[in-house]
Design a protein around this motif. Structure first.
Motif: not given
Length: 425
Positions: A326-334, A340-353
């Motif tokens: 699931t880490s590689r899956w999360a990196q794909a979302m990242w 898409m220039e979305e506002i990043p969350g913690e460690e630049a992952f998307p806020a909806y992680l």
């Protein structure tokens, strides 16, 4: 795209480049502008290229013939692609996941005039060690009446039975169904109380004594295996998949190294199934999307695997879905979120992680099917935190979701114990 064509989120579209049609998915719609992620190499794509919309969500075919398959993240059969196109995956290829020519023996379990609801079985088809149930479509809104039904050997697209729906019109049903991968299969059935979600009460017996004794996993529950590279996550997964008390195994190789995936693909057909005595691959589906494959397909691969698991759960079987990782899956979302220039969350992952991880694990569970049988989907995800740092966002979001935590340590994995040698011996 034509101005009168409606744009829908998660709709599949195709970018047309000569004879090539590159598959893509709509991620965001703003007025008449849509952002799409392409599942393949985008070399040669220019402004002005034609886009064709399919009016269909990203979906997968469901039916007999899935067991024993090795599919990519979009459910294309890799063995067929290798046989027809060679060992380098070409772009623009979209193949059916099941053999359309193969005949399956269908035995009806209902009679003409019988009234059924969505999800109830019409008959059975032998598929490997299982009896594959052919069911009334899950999205059928009301009761249907069986007007005719056949028995014999048919292809998956041959009409098997006729039903009369509430509006009075008749429909012919086949063995094949399509379902959007981002929509849980029992969603509408639960809302209409055609199925019942039950609380997991039985343990998933893995035969690994340290797990079953100290860190038990509920059948229909969730678990995660976090650990750094080389700690033994893949080995532990294989042992759990081989010996657990489950009927169907679905392995999602999401962004892992090609060497590990090839090892899994070659070992499973040669591994004896301790339950049936045949090959372990006979009741296994492998979703193969390695780190060398497109990022966008990696993100969809987990949804594809979970949807296949839900399908077999609806038949009353116990299914194990293993997502590695699931880490590689999360990196794909990242990566997608960054483009898409979305506002990043913690460690630049998307806020909806956090909500995305929860939504995947929430699709596990135990249900009572419309025919009274009990099915379960157990989900075990591996997490590969960089440097073994369990404080990073993916691991923390996962630990806040799952019920069982099987943490692995690289220090322990590489530690060697040499007993003292008695000098008198």
């Amino acid at each position: 795209v034509d101005e009168n064509t409606p744009l829908k989120k998660n709709e599949v579209g195709y970018i047309c480049l000569g004879n090539e049609r590159l598959k893509a998915e709509v991620l965001r719609v703003r007025g008449r502008t849509a952002d799409m992620q392409v599942f393949e190499d985008t070399e040669g794509v220019h402004t002005g290229d034609r886009v064709e919309l399919s009016d269909e969500m990203l979906s997968v075919d469901l039916g007999p013939g899935l067991l024993g398959q090795v599919l990519d993240g979009l459910a294309n059969p890799l063995a067929v692609i290798a046989r027809e196109y060679g060992f380098f995956l070409p772009r623009g290829v979209d193949l059916p996941s099941m053999d359309r020519e193969k005949k399956w023996t269908f035995t009806p379990t209902v009679s003409v005039g019988q009234r059924l609801t969505a999800g109830q079985p019409l008959g059975i088809v032998p598929e490997g060690p299982l009896e594959h149930k052919i069911m009334v479509p899950f999205n059928e809104p009301g009761e249907v009446e069986v007007t005719w039904i056949r028995e014999g050997s048919f292809g998956i697209d041959a009409p098997l039975a006729g039903i009369r729906v509430q509006e009075g019109r008749e429909e012919a049903l086949t063995m094949r169904r399509r379902w959007p991968v981002r929509r849980p299969i029992p969603e509408g059935l639960l809302r209409r109380r055609l199925v019942e979600r039950l609380f997991p009460v039985e343990p998933l017996t893995t035969t690994q004594r340290i797990i079953d004794t100290f860190f038990p996993i509920a059948r229909g529950g969730t678990a995660c295996i976090p650990g750094p590279f080389g700690a033994g996550k893949t080995v532990l997964q294989s042992l759990v998949a081989r010996y657990s008390t489950i009927d169907v195994v679905i392995i999602v190789a999401c962004g892992e190294r090609a060497g590990e995936v090839v090892e899994t693909i070659t070992e499973y057909p040669e591994t004896k199934d301790p339950r049936t005595g045949g090959s372990l691959m006979d009741r296994t589906i492998i979703i193969c999307n390695t780190s060398s494959m497109p990022v966008a397909a990696r993100e969809s691969s987990i949804y594809t695997g979970v949807t296949l698991g839900e399908y077999y759960r609806q038949m009353g079987y116990h299914v194990l879905v293993i997502a590695d990782s699931t880490s590689r899956w999360a990196q794909a979302m990242w990566e997608t979120s960054g483009r898409m220039e979305e506002i990043p969350g913690e460690e630049a992952f998307p806020a909806y992680l956090d909500s995305a991880i929860k939504s995947i694990y929430e699709r596990a569970g135990v249900i009572r099917c419309p025919d009274g049988s009990i099915g379960s989907l157990t989900m075990i995800g591996t997490v590969s935190p960089a440097g073994g740092n369990f404080d990073e966002p993916v691991t923390q979001a996962t630990l806040g979701t799952v019920k069982t935590f099987l943490g692995l340590s690289a220090d322990r994995a590489y530690r060697r114990f040499y007993p003292a040698i008695d000098p008198l011996i």
